[in-house]
Scaffold this active site. Structure first.
Site, PDB file in Angstrom:
ATOM      1  N   HIS A  65      63.423  -5.270 -39.471  1.00 61.48           N
ATOM      2  CA  HIS A  65      64.248  -4.060 -39.288  1.00 61.48           C
ATOM      3  C   HIS A  65      65.333  -4.305 -38.246  1.00 61.48           C
ATOM      4  O   HIS A  65      66.046  -3.384 -37.877  1.00 61.48           O
ATOM      5  CB  HIS A  65      63.358  -2.883 -38.822  1.00 61.48           C
ATOM      6  CG  HIS A  65      62.124  -2.727 -39.650  1.00 61.48           C
ATOM      7  ND1 HIS A  65      62.164  -2.448 -40.995  1.00 61.48           N
ATOM      8  CD2 HIS A  65      60.812  -2.863 -39.333  1.00 61.48           C
ATOM      9  CE1 HIS A  65      60.923  -2.396 -41.463  1.00 61.48           C
ATOM     10  NE2 HIS A  65      60.094  -2.644 -40.482  1.00 61.48           N
ATOM     11  N   HIS A  93      65.912  -3.811 -28.200  1.00 56.25           N
ATOM     12  CA  HIS A  93      66.391  -4.097 -29.548  1.00 56.25           C
ATOM     13  C   HIS A  93      67.666  -3.299 -29.768  1.00 56.25           C
ATOM     14  O   HIS A  93      68.093  -2.567 -28.890  1.00 56.25           O
ATOM     15  CB  HIS A  93      65.306  -3.704 -30.582  1.00 56.25           C
ATOM     16  CG  HIS A  93      65.010  -2.256 -30.560  1.00 56.25           C
ATOM     17  ND1 HIS A  93      64.050  -1.687 -29.731  1.00 56.25           N
ATOM     18  CD2 HIS A  93      65.593  -1.230 -31.227  1.00 56.25           C
ATOM     19  CE1 HIS A  93      64.041  -0.378 -29.922  1.00 56.25           C
ATOM     20  NE2 HIS A  93      64.975  -0.061 -30.812  1.00 56.25           N
ATOM     21  N   GLU A 105      72.689   5.292 -33.237  1.00 56.67           N
ATOM     22  CA  GLU A 105      71.737   6.287 -33.746  1.00 56.67           C
ATOM     23  C   GLU A 105      72.134   7.661 -33.196  1.00 56.67           C
ATOM     24  O   GLU A 105      72.328   8.608 -33.962  1.00 56.67           O
ATOM     25  CB  GLU A 105      70.309   5.899 -33.344  1.00 56.67           C
ATOM     26  CG  GLU A 105      69.910   4.546 -33.966  1.00 56.67           C
ATOM     27  CD  GLU A 105      68.453   4.448 -34.282  1.00 56.67           C
ATOM     28  OE1 GLU A 105      67.619   4.485 -33.356  1.00 56.67           O
ATOM     29  OE2 GLU A 105      68.116   4.368 -35.479  1.00 56.67           O
ATOM     30  N   HIS A 118      68.508  -0.248 -27.285  1.00 55.80           N
ATOM     31  CA  HIS A 118      67.364   0.540 -26.802  1.00 55.80           C
ATOM     32  C   HIS A 118      66.454  -0.323 -25.938  1.00 55.80           C
ATOM     33  O   HIS A 118      65.979  -1.377 -26.381  1.00 55.80           O
ATOM     34  CB  HIS A 118      66.562   1.082 -27.986  1.00 55.80           C
ATOM     35  CG  HIS A 118      67.277   2.166 -28.729  1.00 55.80           C
ATOM     36  ND1 HIS A 118      66.985   2.501 -30.032  1.00 55.80           N
ATOM     37  CD2 HIS A 118      68.287   2.999 -28.348  1.00 55.80           C
ATOM     38  CE1 HIS A 118      67.768   3.485 -30.424  1.00 55.80           C
ATOM     39  NE2 HIS A 118      68.572   3.820 -29.398  1.00 55.80           N
ATOM     40  N   THR A 199      62.670   6.297 -33.316  1.00 55.52           N
ATOM     41  CA  THR A 199      63.622   6.509 -34.416  1.00 55.52           C
ATOM     42  C   THR A 199      63.259   5.654 -35.639  1.00 55.52           C
ATOM     43  O   THR A 199      64.025   5.552 -36.594  1.00 55.52           O
ATOM     44  CB  THR A 199      65.063   6.155 -33.991  1.00 55.52           C
ATOM     45  OG1 THR A 199      65.121   4.724 -33.759  1.00 55.52           O
ATOM     46  CG2 THR A 199      65.482   6.906 -32.757  1.00 55.52           C
TER      47      THR A 199
HETATM   48  N1  LIG Z   1      64.260   2.903 -31.951  1.00 54.30           N
HETATM   49  S1  LIG Z   1      63.119   3.212 -30.855  1.00 54.30           S
HETATM   50  O1  LIG Z   1      63.552   2.834 -29.531  1.00 54.30           O
HETATM   51  O2  LIG Z   1      62.716   4.596 -30.991  1.00 54.30           O
HETATM   52  C1  LIG Z   1      61.755   2.230 -31.192  1.00 54.30           C
HETATM   53  C2  LIG Z   1      61.440   1.620 -32.330  1.00 54.30           C
HETATM   54  C3  LIG Z   1      60.246   0.839 -32.301  1.00 54.30           C
HETATM   55  C4  LIG Z   1      59.653   0.844 -31.121  1.00 54.30           C
HETATM   56  S2  LIG Z   1      58.224  -0.021 -30.673  1.00 54.30           S
HETATM   57  O3  LIG Z   1      58.375  -1.369 -31.096  1.00 54.30           O
HETATM   58  O4  LIG Z   1      58.041   0.219 -29.275  1.00 54.30           O
HETATM   59  N2  LIG Z   1      57.002   0.580 -31.469  1.00 54.30           N
HETATM   60  C5  LIG Z   1      56.579   1.856 -31.037  1.00 54.30           C
HETATM   61  C6  LIG Z   1      55.127   1.921 -31.229  1.00 54.30           C
HETATM   62  C7  LIG Z   1      54.461   2.504 -32.259  1.00 54.30           C
HETATM   63  C8  LIG Z   1      53.077   2.418 -32.140  1.00 54.30           C
HETATM   64  C9  LIG Z   1      52.672   1.748 -31.011  1.00 54.30           C
HETATM   65  S3  LIG Z   1      54.050   1.236 -30.117  1.00 54.30           S
HETATM   66  S4  LIG Z   1      60.530   1.800 -30.058  1.00 54.30           S
HETATM   67 ZN   LIG Z   2      65.647   1.713 -31.372  1.00 49.10          ZN
END
Ligand SMILES: NS(=O)(=O)c1ccc(S(=O)(=O)NCc2cccs2)s1
Ligand SMILES: [Zn+2]
Length: 267
Positions: A65, A93, A105, A118, A199
């Protein structure tokens, strides 16, 4: 189940099917209607403060992604502003579009930027790790930086230099040259803040968003490098109907702010 993504078949408007939280009332991103923002003396009285350890940026991975730099949280901290307690950096990222007129976003008074960086933090005062924190309304904080087309960004160039070695989904590589997240933040620290969500699926409503007002510059060539990532694994055929599986766009369109408060700190 077909993996979520950003194409017509598996994109943001399909996510709620498998991830019902995506249809919640505390979703991100949102359009920042600057006229709605209320300035808050309590934010002014507790300046946002962060400490990052550049040597702790460990690996960069193609998540399918986008790219993500995973960080050893130890030694990092984010405090102040709207936050209670201490948050630690987990990863950073970026999101971008197929051309530079879109890709961020969050939007500001309806205006999109070319990309958005982010920096994801988790509440280490209350939770054991990011995964646990993601299940609580005060679990995560993301610092958002709007990126606009301009000069080449030297710190982000360290990420771009690694992109060829993570061209396909699942590929990862060591970050040898330390990347300092602090150097990717804008000079002026004015920001908007509101309660929102991840997001991307599962779109957990556990994020305190802090979006800096001042955009940071990135070059067209650097944005083009982001779009050269592929969303499928090496050796597999391309599942997504994106032009030969290139990750040319990975931003979620804005959701309604609803009755949420939008606060600002600094002009
Ligand atoms: N675009 S954003 O900053 O909102 C992110 C996307 C993905 C994120 S993560 O890799 O921290 N996963 C988040 C988690 C899910 C379950 C345990 S952690 S944060
Ligand atoms: Zn993000």
């Amino acid at each position: 189940a077909a993996e979520w993504g950003y194409t017509k078949r598996n994109g943001p408007f399909t996510w709620a099917k498998n991830y019902p939280t995506a249809a919640g009332i505390r979703q991100s991103p949102v359009d920042i209607d600057t006229a709605l923002a209320t300035s808050d003396s309590s934010l002014e009285s507790k300046p946002l403060r962060w400490k990052y350890v550049p040597q702790n940026t460990r690996t960069i991975v193609n998540s399918g992604h986008g790219w993500r730099v995973d960080v050893d949280s130890e030694g990092s901290e984010l405090v102040g502003g709207p936050l209670e307690g201490t948050y630690k950096l987990q990863q950073f990222h970026c999101h971008w579009g197929s051309s530079s007129d879109k890709g961020s976003e969050h939007t500001v008074d309806g205006q999109s930027y070319a990309a958005e960086l982010h920096l994801v933090h988790w509440n280490s005062s209350k939770y054991a790790d990011c995964g646990e924190a993601a299940d609580y309304p005060d679990g995560l904080t993301v610092l958002g930086v709007l990126l606009k087309v301009g000069a080449k960004n030297p710190e982000l160039q360290k990420v771009i230099d690694l992109i060829p070695s993570i061209s396909h989904r699942g590929e990862k590589t060591e970050v040898k040259e330390a990347i300092d997240p602090a150097k990717m933040l804008p000079k002026t620290l004015s920001y908007w803040t509101y309660l929102g969500s991840l997001t991307v699926p599962p779109c957990n409503e556990s994020v305190t968003w802090i979006l800096f007002k001042e955009p940071v510059e990135v070059s067209e060539e650097q944005l083009a490098a982001f779009r050269s990532l592929r969303c499928y694994k090496r050796g597999e055929e391309c599942p997504c109907d994106e032009v030969d599986g290139l990750l040319i766009s990975n931003y979620r369109p804005t959701l309604p702010l609803g009755t949420r408060e939008l606060r600002e700190c600094g002009s």
